[in-house]
Design an enzyme around this catalytic site. Structure first.
Site, PDB file in Angstrom:
ATOM      1  N   GLY A  53       0.775  -1.019  -0.159  1.00 19.22           N
ATOM      2  CA  GLY A  53      -0.039   0.150   0.027  1.00 19.22           C
ATOM      3  C   GLY A  53       0.793   1.290   0.043  1.00 19.22           C
ATOM      4  CB  ALA A  54       1.843   3.477  -2.519  1.00 21.73           C
ATOM      5  N   GLY A  55      -0.319   4.691   0.275  1.00 24.48           N
ATOM      6  CA  GLY A  55      -0.700   5.991   0.640  1.00 24.48           C
ATOM      7  C   GLY A  55       0.139   6.959   1.291  1.00 24.48           C
ATOM      8  CB  ALA A  56       0.298  10.398   3.069  1.00 21.12           C
ATOM      9  CE  LYS A 201      -2.109   6.150  13.082  1.00 26.10           C
ATOM     10  NZ  LYS A 201      -1.242   5.704  12.330  1.00 26.10           N
ATOM     11  CE  LYS A 290      -4.733   8.418  14.838  1.00 22.16           C
ATOM     12  NZ  LYS A 290      -3.146   8.707  14.732  1.00 22.16           N
ATOM     13  NE  ARG A 352      -5.087  10.378   4.920  1.00 23.50           N
ATOM     14  CZ  ARG A 352      -4.568   9.526   4.120  1.00 23.50           C
ATOM     15  NH1 ARG A 352      -5.160   8.636   3.518  1.00 23.50           N
ATOM     16  NH2 ARG A 352      -3.121   9.290   4.299  1.00 23.50           N
ATOM     17  CD  GLN A 380      -7.593   4.186   7.239  1.00 23.02           C
ATOM     18  OE1 GLN A 380      -7.674   2.930   7.105  1.00 23.02           O
ATOM     19  NE2 GLN A 380      -6.372   4.625   7.183  1.00 23.02           N
TER      20      GLN A 380
END
Length: 467
Positions: A53-56, A201, A290, A352, A380
């Site tokens: 996975g290549a999210g931030a 998360k 959170k 985000r 998310q």
């Protein structure tokens, strides 16, 4: 000149390429050798680390490892997997071109790699760039303004993971089970299990056979059969781009005794301190919670013109709900204090999910656009709102209301969560409802909710699938 700039980047993004030593006197190569010994790696057999996975955050995490340890090519291989075929739109390509030309080191690096021309052509609309293509040059589609080090990118999942020693889960919680279920057959013939570090998360909810929560580490365990002893969670007050810019940060790696201390030592950097912790449940659940409350924090900030007073009132109520929920899930959860509180604070302040709440309240986004936003990735917190509400609204989990002396579903004691559900999921309310909830004169002092939670009267082990 190019050579000197490349050398400069080594010192900015890692430590000395000569000996890998940082100011704490603990050589990077020594830390790498120590982990290799613990994993039983023979000379000539590199340690294989794969980001899935290549999210931030997934991209930054892989880039940090590459910056630190990539120089020891005979001892470690670092690569990252992302799905192929995601096109970069014209506006993003134009912005990417501006970023490249504003950074002399990046510009020279691309020219040296004969990669600059494709960005010129993309800006002109003469060709289409793809997310996996630009990632190889160090650009994450969800974080265009923060160029990373070039990464080894693999788009075939089997090729990426089949021989991995350490797998870093960087996909959203909503996709974790699906991706790792696909991975399972690739590990069928393995002699030893890999170590998996989850960055996800979020949580999912299951209502059968009894209502219970499913965390990303549990999803990975169920999907792959890898022992929970080998699956860990890394969380902390981390904004991906700031960490890559060497802003001081800390994190905790949580899980069983066997691997968390060695991995904490391996991952620790002078600007990124990693501690270890055994309380996997609290940290992973708080990681999902959170994001839920960060959306509301963004709404409050936008609707009150960044009123510090309003934001502090919201903070008091949402953290008391978080404490209440974790005490439903764990008999002795770690207190929401120190780094755990800091993680909540920074997510509510910036990230985000908070950004998403702000944009909804300002009318610059609408709920029909979904929770996957171009340039930001998956929000998310939206799916987590739905999951926590579904669980905590179940009559079978009813608890005694402290004032009304009647049985109610736990969600009735979480008015902020209820309001977020009505705004984001059922669409019954507008974003202004978050302020109405805060200003409700019948709202109890958040201290009372904390005291109730800490009395252990509401602990429900079944929520984690325990007898």
């Amino acid at each position: 000149m190019v050579g000197s700039i490349e050398a400069m980047n080594v010192h900015q993004n890692g430590w000395s390429a000569q000996n890998g030593n940082g100011p704490n006197g603990n050589g990077l190569e020594d830390k790498l050798d120590e982990l290799r010994r613990l994993l039983g790696k023979a000379d000539g057999d590199p340690l294989r680390i794969v980001g899935v996975g290549a999210g931030a955050w997934g991209s930054v995490f892989a880039a940090l490892l590459q910056d630190n340890y990539g120089q020891f090519r005979d001892k470690v291989q670092i690569r990252i997997w992302r799905r192929p075929g995601r096109a970069v739109d014209r506006a993003t390509a134009e912005h990417l071109f501006e970023v490249i030309n504003s950074r002399e080191d990046v510009l020279r690096r691309l020219i040296r790699r004969c990669a600059y021309l494709k960005y010129v052509e993309a800006r002109l609309g003469d060709r289409t760039l793809f997310a996996d293509e630009i990632l190889k040059d160090g650009f994450c589609l969800n974080m265009i303004d923060t160029p990373l080090s070039p990464l080894k990118v693999v788009t075939n999942l089997q090729e990426a993971v089949w021989d991995a020693d350490i797998v870093v889960n960087g996909v959203p919680s909503t996709e974790t089970y699906e991706v790792f279920e696909e991975i399972r057959p690739y590990w069928k013939e393995r002699i030893s299990e890999p170590i998996i570090i989850s960055l996800a998360k979020g949580i999912e909810a299951a209502l059968e056979p009894v209502p219970h929560i499913i965390t990303p580490t549990q999803m990975i365990n169920k999907a792959t059969g890898v022992n929970m002893e080998n699956i860990l969670y890394l969380g902390g007050p981390n904004i991906a781009s700031e960490i890559y810019h060497k802003e001081y940060a800390n994190a905790r790696i949580c899980g069983a005794d066997k691997w968390r201390k060695p991995l904490a030592k391996f991952l620790r950097q002078p600007h990124f301190i990693v501690w270890d912790n055994s309380d996997l449940v609290t940290h992973e659940v708080m990681g999902g919670l959170k994001n839920v409350y960060a959306i509301g924090a963004g709404m409050v900030a936008a609707l009150t013109n960044e009123s510090a007073t309003s934001k502090s009132v919201y903070f008091a109520h949402c953290t008391s709900e978080m404490i209440f929920i974790t005490h439903l899930l764990a008999e002795e959860p770690e207190k929401l204090a120190g780094p755990l509180l800091a993680d909540t604070y920074v997510t509510l302040l910036k990230g985000r999910n908070a950004w998403y709440g702000q944009m909804l309240a300002k009318g610059e986004l609408n709920r029909d656009m979904g929770d996957s936003i171009s340039g930001k990735g998956m929000i998310q917190g939206v799916s987590a709102v739905k999951a926590f509400y579904a669980l905590l609204s179940q009559p079978s989990l009813s608890v005694l209301h402290p004032n009304e002396k009647r049985l109610v579903a736990p969600v009735e004691l979480c008015p902020i969560l209820k309001t977020l559900y009505k705004i984001l999921i059922s669409r019954e309310d507008l974003t202004q409802a978050i302020l109405q909830a805060l200003r409700d004169e019948t709202l109890n002092d958040p201290r009372e909710r904390i005291e109730i939670a800490q009395s252990h009267a509401f602990y429900r082990p079944s929520l984690l699938g325990q007898p």
